[in-house]
Design a protein around this motif. Structure first.
Motif, short mmCIF file in Angstrom:
data_model
loop_
_atom_site.label_atom_id
_atom_site.label_comp_id
_atom_site.label_asym_id
_atom_site.label_seq_id
_atom_site.Cartn_x
_atom_site.Cartn_y
_atom_site.Cartn_z
N PRO A 128 0.84 -1.21 0.00
CA PRO A 128 0.00 0.00 0.00
C PRO A 128 0.87 1.25 0.00
O PRO A 128 1.99 1.25 0.49
CB PRO A 128 -0.79 -0.13 1.30
CG PRO A 128 0.11 -0.94 2.20
CD PRO A 128 0.81 -1.91 1.29
N ARG A 129 0.34 2.32 -0.57
CA ARG A 129 1.02 3.61 -0.50
C ARG A 129 0.69 4.28 0.83
O ARG A 129 -0.43 4.16 1.34
CB ARG A 129 0.57 4.52 -1.65
CG ARG A 129 1.02 4.06 -3.02
CD ARG A 129 0.52 5.02 -4.08
NE ARG A 129 0.88 4.59 -5.41
CZ ARG A 129 1.98 4.98 -6.05
NH1 ARG A 129 2.82 5.81 -5.45
NH2 ARG A 129 2.24 4.56 -7.27
N GLY A 144 2.91 10.75 -7.14
CA GLY A 144 3.17 9.72 -6.14
C GLY A 144 4.53 9.09 -6.30
O GLY A 144 5.21 9.24 -7.30
N SER A 146 -9.39 6.95 3.55
CA SER A 146 -8.63 6.50 2.38
C SER A 146 -8.49 7.65 1.41
O SER A 146 -9.32 8.56 1.38
CB SER A 146 -9.32 5.30 1.70
OG SER A 146 -10.58 5.69 1.18
N LEU A 147 -7.41 7.60 0.63
CA LEU A 147 -7.12 8.67 -0.31
C LEU A 147 -6.67 8.08 -1.64
O LEU A 147 -6.18 6.95 -1.69
CB LEU A 147 -6.00 9.57 0.24
CG LEU A 147 -6.28 10.32 1.54
CD1 LEU A 147 -4.98 10.90 2.10
CD2 LEU A 147 -7.30 11.42 1.30
N SER A 148 -6.82 8.85 -2.70
CA SER A 148 -6.28 8.48 -4.00
C SER A 148 -5.30 9.55 -4.44
O SER A 148 -5.30 10.67 -3.88
CB SER A 148 -7.41 8.34 -5.04
OG SER A 148 -7.98 9.60 -5.32
N LEU A 149 -4.48 9.25 -5.43
CA LEU A 149 -3.51 10.24 -5.90
C LEU A 149 -4.22 11.49 -6.42
O LEU A 149 -3.69 12.60 -6.31
CB LEU A 149 -2.63 9.63 -7.00
CG LEU A 149 -1.62 8.58 -6.53
CD1 LEU A 149 -0.87 8.01 -7.73
CD2 LEU A 149 -0.63 9.18 -5.54
N ALA A 150 -5.42 11.30 -6.97
CA ALA A 150 -6.15 12.46 -7.50
C ALA A 150 -6.48 13.46 -6.40
O ALA A 150 -6.64 14.66 -6.67
CB ALA A 150 -7.43 11.98 -8.19
N ASP A 151 -6.57 13.00 -5.15
CA ASP A 151 -6.87 13.91 -4.05
C ASP A 151 -5.75 14.92 -3.81
O ASP A 151 -5.96 15.93 -3.14
CB ASP A 151 -7.11 13.11 -2.76
CG ASP A 151 -8.36 12.25 -2.83
OD1 ASP A 151 -9.35 12.71 -3.43
OD2 ASP A 151 -8.33 11.12 -2.30
N GLU A 207 0.43 14.45 -7.08
CA GLU A 207 -0.44 13.41 -7.65
C GLU A 207 0.34 12.35 -8.43
O GLU A 207 -0.21 11.31 -8.78
CB GLU A 207 -1.52 14.02 -8.55
CG GLU A 207 -1.00 14.75 -9.77
CD GLU A 207 -0.83 16.24 -9.51
OE1 GLU A 207 -0.90 17.02 -10.48
OE2 GLU A 207 -0.63 16.62 -8.33
N ARG A 221 -9.67 11.80 6.39
CA ARG A 221 -10.20 10.80 5.46
C ARG A 221 -9.65 9.42 5.79
O ARG A 221 -8.49 9.27 6.18
CB ARG A 221 -9.83 11.18 4.03
CG ARG A 221 -10.28 12.59 3.62
CD ARG A 221 -11.59 12.57 2.89
NE ARG A 221 -11.47 11.90 1.61
CZ ARG A 221 -11.14 12.52 0.47
NH1 ARG A 221 -10.88 13.83 0.48
NH2 ARG A 221 -11.08 11.86 -0.65
#
Length: 212
Positions: free
Chosen positions: A166-167, A202, A182-187, A200, A180
């Protein structure tokens, strides 16, 4: 059209990368007139113009851009073939494993132990390098197999995922994203990492010292 020679490809790549016949000739250790003549002969043999030439600059044509990409691949393959043949002909060949030190996720001892149990196992030579060097080592014949975080260009290579991790992200407690689950790179769009890269994207940078 006659078959292309590696010499012609080396000449072409030098001119295409330098975009200057004088600098390309110096890089190749030759005089400029025979280099210019060789490029004209190459264009004549292919039946296309590879360069747009003016009194002030040299540029690649669309045909030249295509040939540059393929010529680099071909020259890499020739170099790799020579290295692999020389390696295979050694009295005591070794399996050359490329990896970045401390970037094997703790799997290296397991790899080596499992491989040594194979009936036809041969000694293993570790080829250590920086992040991003492993794929190049495979392509140019310095390594037979590699452990690497990801492939940037998988053409001509067989790959098998070994581990998925996991990142992780470190945020200030006051950051709105910290709440939050969980997060995504888009966040992270619009944010910048400490090294100046867009957040973004990463991961660590791809250079020799880029993380790990």
């Amino acid at each position: 059209m006659n078959d292309l020679e590696s010499r012609q490809l080396r000449y072409f790549v030098a001119v295409a990368e330098e975009l200057n016949f004088g600098r390309a000739a110096e890089r190749l250790g030759m005089a400029q007139p025979p280099l210019s003549r060789a490029i004209r002969e190459l264009e004549r043999g292919l039946g296309v113009r590879l360069f747009e030439r003016t009194t002030r600059q040299v540029g690649l044509t669309p045909a030249g851009e295509v040939l540059l990409r393929d010529a680099r691949t071909a020259l890499e393959a020739i170099t790799a073939a020579a290295r692999r043949a020389a390696h295979a002909g050694r009295p005591a060949p070794e399996l050359r494993l490329a990896l970045k030190a401390d970037f094997d996720a703790g799997l290296l001892p397991q790899f080596l132990a499992a491989y040594r149990r194979e009936p036809e196992a041969i000694p293993v030579e570790l080829v250590l390098g920086g992040r991003g060097d492993q794929e190049a080592a495979l392509r140019d014949g310095r390594a037979d197999v590699a452990v690497l975080p990801e492939l940037t260009d998988g053409r001509g290579l067989d790959a098998e995922p070994l581990l998925t991790e996991p990142r992780l992200v470190a945020l200030a407690a006051s950051d709105p994203l910290a709440a939050r689950s969980s997060l995504s790179l888009a966040d992270f769009a619009g944010r910048v990492l400490p090294d100046g890269r867009p957040a973004e994207l990463g991961g660590p940078p791809p250079g020799p010292d880029g993380g790990g």
